[in-house]
Design an enzyme around this catalytic site. Structure first.
Site, PDB file in Angstrom:
ATOM      1  N   TYR A 127      49.623  46.324  38.119  1.00 20.97           N
ATOM      2  CA  TYR A 127      49.084  45.144  37.435  1.00 20.97           C
ATOM      3  C   TYR A 127      48.892  45.400  35.938  1.00 20.97           C
ATOM      4  O   TYR A 127      48.685  44.449  35.170  1.00 20.97           O
ATOM      5  CB  TYR A 127      47.739  44.689  38.030  1.00 20.97           C
TER       6      TYR A 127
ATOM      7  N   HIS B  64      51.093  50.307  48.066  1.00 23.42           N
ATOM      8  CA  HIS B  64      51.240  48.875  47.739  1.00 23.42           C
ATOM      9  C   HIS B  64      52.250  48.154  48.646  1.00 23.42           C
ATOM     10  O   HIS B  64      51.989  47.058  49.130  1.00 23.42           O
ATOM     11  CB  HIS B  64      51.638  48.764  46.270  1.00 23.42           C
TER      12      HIS B  64
HETATM   13  N1  LIG Z   1      48.910  43.622  47.859  1.00 28.06           N
HETATM   14  C1  LIG Z   1      49.773  42.743  47.409  1.00 28.06           C
HETATM   15  O1  LIG Z   1      50.982  42.885  47.595  1.00 28.06           O
HETATM   16  C2  LIG Z   1      49.294  41.573  46.655  1.00 28.06           C
HETATM   17  C3  LIG Z   1      47.972  41.525  46.227  1.00 28.06           C
HETATM   18  N2  LIG Z   1      47.490  40.436  45.541  1.00 28.06           N
HETATM   19  C4  LIG Z   1      46.042  40.420  45.203  1.00 28.06           C
HETATM   20  O2  LIG Z   1      45.498  39.202  45.654  1.00 28.06           O
HETATM   21  C5  LIG Z   1      44.825  38.566  44.574  1.00 28.06           C
HETATM   22  C6  LIG Z   1      44.830  37.068  44.734  1.00 28.06           C
HETATM   23  O3  LIG Z   1      46.125  36.575  44.840  1.00 28.06           O
HETATM   24  P1  LIG Z   1      46.777  35.529  43.833  1.00 28.06           P
HETATM   25  O4  LIG Z   1      48.240  35.660  44.004  1.00 28.06           O
HETATM   26  O5  LIG Z   1      46.181  35.706  42.516  1.00 28.06           O
HETATM   27  O6  LIG Z   1      46.441  34.119  44.453  1.00 28.06           O
HETATM   28  P2  LIG Z   1      45.189  33.236  44.877  1.00 28.06           P
HETATM   29  O7  LIG Z   1      45.550  32.640  46.167  1.00 28.06           O
HETATM   30  O8  LIG Z   1      43.917  33.980  44.743  1.00 28.06           O
HETATM   31  O9  LIG Z   1      45.247  32.058  43.804  1.00 28.06           O
HETATM   32  C7  LIG Z   1      44.827  32.222  42.478  1.00 28.06           C
HETATM   33  C8  LIG Z   1      45.029  30.878  41.803  1.00 28.06           C
HETATM   34  O10 LIG Z   1      44.169  29.905  42.413  1.00 28.06           O
HETATM   35  C9  LIG Z   1      43.361  29.256  41.421  1.00 28.06           C
HETATM   36  N3  LIG Z   1      42.036  29.088  42.032  1.00 28.06           N
HETATM   37  C10 LIG Z   1      41.132  30.043  42.320  1.00 28.06           C
HETATM   38  N4  LIG Z   1      40.062  29.533  42.953  1.00 28.06           N
HETATM   39  C11 LIG Z   1      40.281  28.211  43.072  1.00 28.06           C
HETATM   40  C12 LIG Z   1      39.551  27.146  43.636  1.00 28.06           C
HETATM   41  N5  LIG Z   1      38.367  27.334  44.216  1.00 28.06           N
HETATM   42  N6  LIG Z   1      40.079  25.908  43.557  1.00 28.06           N
HETATM   43  C13 LIG Z   1      41.270  25.710  42.951  1.00 28.06           C
HETATM   44  N7  LIG Z   1      42.037  26.689  42.410  1.00 28.06           N
HETATM   45  C14 LIG Z   1      41.541  27.924  42.469  1.00 28.06           C
HETATM   46  C15 LIG Z   1      43.350  30.170  40.227  1.00 28.06           C
HETATM   47  O11 LIG Z   1      43.299  29.420  39.043  1.00 28.06           O
HETATM   48  P3  LIG Z   1      42.099  29.605  37.979  1.00 28.06           P
HETATM   49  O12 LIG Z   1      42.230  31.000  37.442  1.00 28.06           O
HETATM   50  O13 LIG Z   1      42.395  28.564  36.952  1.00 28.06           O
HETATM   51  O14 LIG Z   1      40.828  29.366  38.733  1.00 28.06           O
HETATM   52  C16 LIG Z   1      44.697  30.892  40.330  1.00 28.06           C
HETATM   53  O15 LIG Z   1      45.711  30.138  39.695  1.00 28.06           O
HETATM   54  C17 LIG Z   1      45.586  39.066  43.332  1.00 28.06           C
HETATM   55  O16 LIG Z   1      44.858  38.847  42.140  1.00 28.06           O
HETATM   56  C18 LIG Z   1      45.771  40.505  43.697  1.00 28.06           C
HETATM   57  O17 LIG Z   1      44.570  41.221  43.447  1.00 28.06           O
HETATM   58  C19 LIG Z   1      48.309  39.386  45.263  1.00 28.06           C
HETATM   59  C20 LIG Z   1      49.642  39.393  45.636  1.00 28.06           C
HETATM   60  C21 LIG Z   1      50.223  40.486  46.370  1.00 28.06           C
HETATM   61  O1  LIG Z   2      50.407  41.156  43.323  1.00 26.86           O
HETATM   62  C1  LIG Z   2      50.838  42.099  43.969  1.00 26.86           C
HETATM   63  O2  LIG Z   2      50.116  42.977  44.416  1.00 26.86           O
HETATM   64  C2  LIG Z   2      52.259  42.165  44.210  1.00 26.86           C
HETATM   65  O3  LIG Z   2      52.725  42.931  45.005  1.00 26.86           O
HETATM   66  C3  LIG Z   2      53.028  41.231  43.381  1.00 26.86           C
HETATM   67  O4  LIG Z   2      54.213  41.788  42.964  1.00 26.86           O
HETATM   68  C4  LIG Z   2      53.347  39.990  44.089  1.00 26.86           C
HETATM   69  O5  LIG Z   2      54.144  40.321  45.138  1.00 26.86           O
HETATM   70  C5  LIG Z   2      53.967  39.067  43.128  1.00 26.86           C
HETATM   71  O6  LIG Z   2      53.346  38.710  42.174  1.00 26.86           O
HETATM   72  C6  LIG Z   2      55.329  38.590  43.335  1.00 26.86           C
HETATM   73  O7  LIG Z   2      55.638  37.673  42.339  1.00 26.86           O
END
Ligand SMILES: NC(=O)C1=CN([C@@H]2O[C@H](COP(=O)(O)OP(=O)(O)OC[C@H]3O[C@@H](n4cnc5c(N)ncnc54)[C@H](OP(=O)(O)O)[C@@H]3O)[C@@H](O)[C@H]2O)C=CC1
Ligand SMILES: O=C(O)C(=O)[C@@H](O)[C@H](O)C(=O)CO
Length: 289
Positions: free
Chosen positions: A64, A122
């Site tokens: 990240y 990851h």
């Molecule tokens: N291990 C892995 O492979 C992965 C891990 N992750 C982890 O998971 C976390 C969360 O996933 P992410 O992909 O960010 O997606 P989320 O499902 O958490 O969505 C985040 C989005 O939702 C919006 N949002 C948040 N709360 C609300 C609400 N109550 N109502 C409306 N909109 C809302 C945010 O906008 P705003 O900021 O404007 O509120 C942002 O655009 C990541 O930050 C990361 O730490 C993610 C992907 C892959």
């Molecule tokens: O967010 C994470 O932890 C990921 O593994 C990301 O790469 C996620 O898969 C993503 O953002 C793909 O566009």
């Protein structure tokens, strides 16, 4: 550690891991993508705001590129380091025994800490076939005190069983894609059998059309909450730790305000929104480094 250690909010449960440590029932996602990538100061302010609103589990990853900001926010916050739980992850480019050790060294240096609470592999990257060696390094680093708990992310039932067969150590956590479009019932049942705690990434479906689903808006209206809160409450009632991300202080607060109960019927209606993975990232073939 204070009496309030690791307590996020009264309505949020605590999970005990297979190594005896505990995690709060919700965490804060720290990934900021693409065009939304904020400048570093904004990221630190957003993390400090999340901590002051009550988040105690912060989910970062080496890939990240924000571990320095996470460390900075923790040091600037009013909460002691030992009352916060920091997760990081070993990316594909560091797979293998030596690579994993180097990955954690880099993460600790960026964070400015001498340990992390949870370190995850990851992605499994089965084509490389190095995740078992990576796991052996995590086991050793836990024994050395550099990591409190060890786990994985995006592992299938087959990958989980292989880790245990070859090392005798089962991951404490598997962090997987999970939201109402992809409820992951089968893999969650495997986790229950194996004593693994499930964490949900992109629990809100990344602000996709999910929150406009009439099932969610109807249930939200009935409980006087928002669709986002309904989705996060659904995770809690499935025994899963969601990791919502938000840069908005009000939404950060709302996402912790989950003191209401979904009915059995609500849960079934939400489960029925299932479509499958939203972004097609099948862990058997998905590769990122
Ligand atoms: N291990 C892995 O492979 C992965 C891990 N992750 C982890 O998971 C976390 C969360 O996933 P992410 O992909 O960010 O997606 P989320 O499902 O958490 O969505 C985040 C989005 O939702 C919006 N949002 C948040 N709360 C609300 C609400 N109550 N109502 C409306 N909109 C809302 C945010 O906008 P705003 O900021 O404007 O509120 C942002 O655009 C990541 O930050 C990361 O730490 C993610 C992907 C892959
Ligand atoms: O967010 C994470 O932890 C990921 O593994 C990301 O790469 C996620 O898969 C993503 O953002 C793909 O566009």
């Amino acid at each position: 550690m204070s009496d309030q250690a690791h307590q996020t909010a009264p309505s949020i449960p605590t999970h005990t891991l297979n190594d005896g440590t505990t995690l709060p029932g919700i965490g804060f996602g720290t990934l900021v993508r693409g065009d939304n990538k904020s400048e570093r100061g904004i990221m630190v302010r957003s993390l400090r705001s999340a901590i002051s609103r009550g988040y105690r589990l912060l989910d970062t990853a080496l890939s990240y590129g924000n571990e320095a900001e996470v460390g900075q926010a923790v040091r600037a916050s009013e909460v002691d380091r030992e009352d916060l739980l920091i997760t990081t992850k070993v990316p594909g480019r560091f797979h293998g025994y030596r690579g994993a050790k180097e990955s954690l060294r880099v993460s600790l240096e960026s964070l400015g800490f001498d340990y992390v609470d949870l370190a995850l592999i990851h992605w499994p990257l089965p084509r490389l076939d190095l995740y078992v060696d990576t796991w052996r390094a995590l086991i050793e680093m836990r024994e050395e005190g550099l990591i409190r708990s060890i786990g994985v992310s995006n592992f299938t039932a087959e990958h989980l069983r292989r880790l245990h067969e070859e090392t005798g150590v089962m991951p404490a956590v598997n962090q997987i894609e999970m939201h109402p479009y992809f409820p992951q019932a089968q893999l969650r049942a495997v986790h229950d059998q194996l004593g693994i705690v499930t964490q949900a990434w992109s629990p809100l479906g990344r602000a996709s059309t999910l929150r406009e689903e009439s099932v969610l808006t109807e249930i939200a209206d009935a409980h006087g909450v928002t669709p986002g809160q309904v989705v996060l409450r659904w995770h809690l009632q499935h025994g899963v730790i969601p990791l919502p991300a938000s840069s908005n202080p009000q939404r950060q607060h709302d996402n912790l305000s989950l003191d209401f109960d979904l009915t059995g019927d609500d849960m079934l209606r939400i489960d029925a929104l299932e479509q499958g993975r939203i972004w097609g990232q099948d862990p058997d073939v998905h590769e990122e480094y």
